[in-house]
Design a protein around this motif. Structure first.
Motif, mmCIF file in Angstrom:
data_model
loop_
_atom_site.group_PDB
_atom_site.id
_atom_site.type_symbol
_atom_site.label_atom_id
_atom_site.label_comp_id
_atom_site.label_asym_id
_atom_site.label_seq_id
_atom_site.Cartn_x
_atom_site.Cartn_y
_atom_site.Cartn_z
ATOM 1 N N LYS A 78 27.844 1.723 16.377
ATOM 2 C CA LYS A 78 29.224 2.323 16.094
ATOM 3 C C LYS A 78 29.076 2.842 14.597
ATOM 4 C CE LYS A 78 33.644 0.822 15.001
ATOM 5 N NZ LYS A 78 34.118 0.001 13.935
ATOM 6 N N THR A 79 28.545 2.487 13.678
ATOM 7 C CA THR A 79 28.565 2.804 12.428
ATOM 8 C C THR A 79 27.937 3.986 12.234
ATOM 9 O OG1 THR A 79 28.520 0.541 11.391
ATOM 10 C CG2 THR A 79 28.042 2.444 9.913
ATOM 11 N N GLU A 80 26.910 4.528 13.057
ATOM 12 C CA GLU A 80 26.114 5.573 13.028
ATOM 13 C C GLU A 80 26.835 6.627 13.817
ATOM 14 O OE1 GLU A 80 22.133 5.333 14.736
ATOM 15 O OE2 GLU A 80 21.370 4.419 13.323
ATOM 16 N N LEU A 81 27.679 6.379 14.755
ATOM 17 C CA LEU A 81 28.575 7.300 15.614
ATOM 18 C C LEU A 81 29.541 7.973 14.938
ATOM 19 C CD1 LEU A 81 28.461 5.858 18.998
ATOM 20 C CD2 LEU A 81 27.249 8.044 18.371
ATOM 21 N N GLN A 82 30.390 6.912 13.964
ATOM 22 C CA GLN A 82 31.132 7.274 13.213
ATOM 23 C C GLN A 82 31.206 7.854 11.996
ATOM 24 O OE1 GLN A 82 33.348 3.096 12.726
ATOM 25 N NE2 GLN A 82 34.829 3.909 14.327
ATOM 26 N N GLN A 83 30.110 7.304 11.131
ATOM 27 C CA GLN A 83 29.842 7.902 10.113
ATOM 28 C C GLN A 83 28.448 8.947 9.794
ATOM 29 O OE1 GLN A 83 29.967 4.731 7.367
ATOM 30 N NE2 GLN A 83 31.705 4.008 7.911
ATOM 31 N N GLY A 84 27.713 8.804 10.863
ATOM 32 C CA GLY A 84 26.465 9.596 10.803
ATOM 33 C C GLY A 84 25.285 8.656 10.150
ATOM 34 N N ARG A 85 23.964 9.175 10.999
ATOM 35 C CA ARG A 85 22.757 8.463 10.857
ATOM 36 C C ARG A 85 22.451 8.450 9.313
ATOM 37 N NH1 ARG A 85 18.815 9.079 15.525
ATOM 38 N NH2 ARG A 85 20.398 8.036 16.481
ATOM 39 N N TRP A 86 22.798 9.523 8.636
ATOM 40 C CA TRP A 86 22.164 9.752 7.577
ATOM 41 C C TRP A 86 22.727 8.539 6.655
ATOM 42 C CZ3 TRP A 86 24.405 10.553 2.597
ATOM 43 C CH2 TRP A 86 23.729 10.860 1.524
#
Length: 93
Positions: A78-86
């Protein structure tokens, strides 16, 4: 001194009171609340984390309606989708 209930907690704080944690865990059935696109709910019951559905940084609050339980994998997704993998990888180190 008045004791705050789960619903009267300071909603702008990142801190989740014990009453609100208990309420959220019980509502979730002590299980990850992620539901896949095909309608299957995750069955993970370990390594659970509290998640703000609408992040505090985006105007979300710490209240019952904005909290859910996610397993580590789904919280990270969820965090990656919202804020980006980087951002996720940067903050992991």
């Amino acid at each position: 001194h008045k004791v705050k209930s789960a619903t009267t907690q300071d909603n702008l704080s990142r801190h989740i009171s014990m009453a609100l944690k208990k309420e959220t865990l019980e509502r979730s059935g002590y299980c990850c609340e992620h539901v896949s696109s095909d309608g299957v709910r995750c069955a993970e019951r370990s390594k659970l984390q509290f998640d703000h559905k609408n992040p505090l940084a985006w105007g979300g609050t710490t209240c019952s309606a904005n909290l859910q339980i996610l397993c580590v994998a789904h919280h990270r997704l969820k965090t990656e989708l919202q804020q980006g993998r980087w951002i996720v990888r940067k903050n992991k180190n």
